[in-house]
Scaffold this active site. Structure first.
Site, PDB file in Angstrom:
ATOM      1  N   TYR A 124      87.149 -19.799  67.851  1.00  0.00           N
ATOM      2  CA  TYR A 124      87.791 -20.700  67.156  1.00  0.00           C
ATOM      3  C   TYR A 124      88.522 -21.713  68.107  1.00  0.00           C
ATOM      4  CZ  TYR A 124      86.964 -18.126  62.674  1.00  0.00           C
ATOM      5  OH  TYR A 124      86.657 -17.367  61.601  1.00  0.00           O
ATOM      6  N   LYS A 169      83.493  -6.720  72.557  1.00  0.00           N
ATOM      7  CA  LYS A 169      81.899  -6.660  72.831  1.00  0.00           C
ATOM      8  C   LYS A 169      81.935  -7.174  74.308  1.00  0.00           C
ATOM      9  CE  LYS A 169      77.441  -6.606  71.715  1.00  0.00           C
ATOM     10  NZ  LYS A 169      76.845  -5.243  70.905  1.00  0.00           N
ATOM     11  N   ASP A 200      79.901  -3.832  67.176  1.00  0.00           N
ATOM     12  CA  ASP A 200      79.065  -3.491  66.010  1.00  0.00           C
ATOM     13  C   ASP A 200      79.131  -2.045  65.891  1.00  0.00           C
ATOM     14  OD1 ASP A 200      78.470  -2.894  68.778  1.00  0.00           O
ATOM     15  OD2 ASP A 200      76.186  -3.322  68.729  1.00  0.00           O
ATOM     16  N   ASP A 224      87.670 -11.972  61.698  1.00  0.00           N
ATOM     17  CA  ASP A 224      87.303 -12.832  60.667  1.00  0.00           C
ATOM     18  C   ASP A 224      86.178 -11.947  59.895  1.00  0.00           C
ATOM     19  OD1 ASP A 224      87.014 -14.743  58.761  1.00  0.00           O
ATOM     20  OD2 ASP A 224      85.128 -15.228  59.895  1.00  0.00           O
ATOM     21  N   ASP A 228      86.359  -9.380  55.998  1.00  0.00           N
ATOM     22  CA  ASP A 228      85.564  -9.428  54.847  1.00  0.00           C
ATOM     23  C   ASP A 228      84.866  -8.323  54.457  1.00  0.00           C
ATOM     24  OD1 ASP A 228      86.622 -12.185  54.626  1.00  0.00           O
ATOM     25  OD2 ASP A 228      84.611 -12.907  53.840  1.00  0.00           O
TER      26      ASP A 228
HETATM   27  C1  IPM Z   1      89.633 -16.641  57.041  1.00  0.00           C
HETATM   28  C2  IPM Z   1      88.733 -17.796  56.636  1.00  0.00           C
HETATM   29  C3  IPM Z   1      88.917 -18.854  57.657  1.00  0.00           C
HETATM   30  C4  IPM Z   1      88.569 -18.254  59.026  1.00  0.00           C
HETATM   31  C5  IPM Z   1      87.951 -20.163  57.318  1.00  0.00           C
HETATM   32  C6  IPM Z   1      88.400 -20.624  55.906  1.00  0.00           C
HETATM   33  C7  IPM Z   1      88.298 -21.292  58.361  1.00  0.00           C
HETATM   34  O1  IPM Z   1      87.271 -17.339  56.530  1.00  0.00           O
HETATM   35  O2  IPM Z   1      90.914 -16.783  56.811  1.00  0.00           O
HETATM   36  O3  IPM Z   1      89.111 -15.473  57.165  1.00  0.00           O
HETATM   37  O4  IPM Z   1      87.539 -18.366  59.624  1.00  0.00           O
HETATM   38  O5  IPM Z   1      89.539 -17.741  59.518  1.00  0.00           O
HETATM   39 MG    MG Z   2      87.340 -15.126  56.848  1.00  0.00          MG
END
Ligand code: IPM
Ligand code: MG
Length: 333
Positions: A124, A169, A200, A224, A228
């Site tokens: 990032y 990694k 992984d 990130d 999720d």
């Molecule tokens: C998160 C989101 C953000 C990220 C996006 C929306 C920029 O996915 O907060 O996890 O990638 O950090």
């Molecule tokens: Mg995210």
């Protein structure tokens, strides 16, 4: 205490009001500063967030945030990433904890861990070039960046089970060797028990053995993705909150996005946003108040006051009212 309130776009406009209703019940001294940022504003004015907005945000102590739709413009810089960078919110803290009666994809509820994601560098970095035939993004790992996230993770581990898993990694990405080495050094210095995993195999292990983990520290993009994925362990993206923490500042946001497909229907799950209020209260040291939110959430789940993502029929606002009502009664007793 000055709190910027940014609903953003899509379901952010539904879940944040529900969360604010819950926060208001505590009657704490908050000066709320509402800010309209995001895609809707960009469509209307051509700007998703101005420099002045950033100054306003900096003038607050914390932010409660919903979600923002990414603006379809190749030159657009994400509002969320800009705020993280401008405020140097280096630690993205994402607790992964089952909620009463809710089973995620694995059908188990014997886990309780926290992902601590480095939030300012890695992939990032924003250092990239986009070309017709060649595009690249520079992955930046610094000693300072790794040290401060490792410090944060170790301090958290010490308040928990004193166990740290460093996710990387470094067999392929040589930049991760620095991250791994620094995390090991910091963990040793703190006396925190640590081990490391390649990202992984960690993804697999989190699905198979989530109970093994306590504090998981990793670089930006890995954190990130894993966060999720871990929402599936909990049962819904609508149940996982996060905190972006800096030196003296914090920014709270649900892990979910703006979900344009269900926006405006009043069916989004406000519990992630309400859990953000819990994290805000904890950050402020209001531990007793924060625990009332746990009680309220158990109450709505046990009584099936739940939104369609969890198999219920109750609206976003109604879930918010039910949580607020429970807290109100609990405060009286
Ligand atoms: C998160 C989101 C953000 C990220 C996006 C929306 C920029 O996915 O907060 O996890 O990638 O950090
Ligand atoms: Mg995210």
């Amino acid at each position: 205490m000055k709190l910027a309130v940014i609903e953003g776009d899509g379901i952010g406009r539904e879940v944040v009001p529900a969360a604010v209703e819950v926060l208001d019940v505590f009657g704490l001294e908050f000066e709320k500063v509402p800010l309209e940022l995001g895609y809707a504003r960009w469509e209307r004015t051509g700007t998703a967030m101005s420099d002045e907005d950033i100054e306003t945000i900096k003038g607050c102590d914390a932010v409660l945030f919903g979600a923002i739709t990414t603006v379809p413009d190749p030159n657009y810089k994400s509002v969320l990433l800009t705020i993280r960078k401008e405020l140097d919110l280096y630690a993205n803290v994402r607790p992964v904890k089952p909620l009463p009666g809710i089973m995620g994809v694995t059908g188990r509820n014997d886990f309780d861990f926290v992902i601590v994601r480095e939030n300012t560098e890695g992939l990032y970095s924003g250092i990239e070039e986009i070309g017709q035939d060649l595009s690249w993004t520079k992955r930046v790992v610094t000693r300072k960046g790794s040290e401060r996230i490792a410090e944060y993770a170790c301090k958290l581990a010490k308040q928990r089970k004193n166990k740290l898993t460093i996710v990387h990694k470094s067999n392929v990405l040589k930049s991760d060797k620095l991250f791994l080495d620094v995390c090991r050094q910091v963990a040793s210095a703190h006396g925190v028990e640590y081990s490391d995993m390649l990202v992984d195999s960690m993804a697999y292990s989190l699905m198979m053995h989530p109970e093994r983990y306590d504090v998981v520290v990793t670089t930006n993009l890995f954190g990130d993705i894993l966060s999720d994925m871990c929402a599936a362990l909990v049962g819904s993206l609508g149940l996982v909150p996060s905190a972006n923490i800096g030196e003296n500042y914090a920014f709270f946001e649900p892990v979910h996005g703006s979900a344009p497909d269900i926006a405006g229907k009043g069916i989004s799950n406000p519990l992630a946003a309400i859990l953000c209020v819990k994290m805000l209260l904890e950050w402020m040291g209001k531990v007793k108040e924060a625990s009332l939110i746990d009680g309220a959430i158990s109450h709505v789940l046990e009584n099936k006051l739940i939104t369609p993502d969890l198999g219920g029929t109750v609206s976003t606002a109604e879930v918010g009212h039910a949580v607020a009502e429970y807290v109100k009664n609990a405060l009286k007793t």
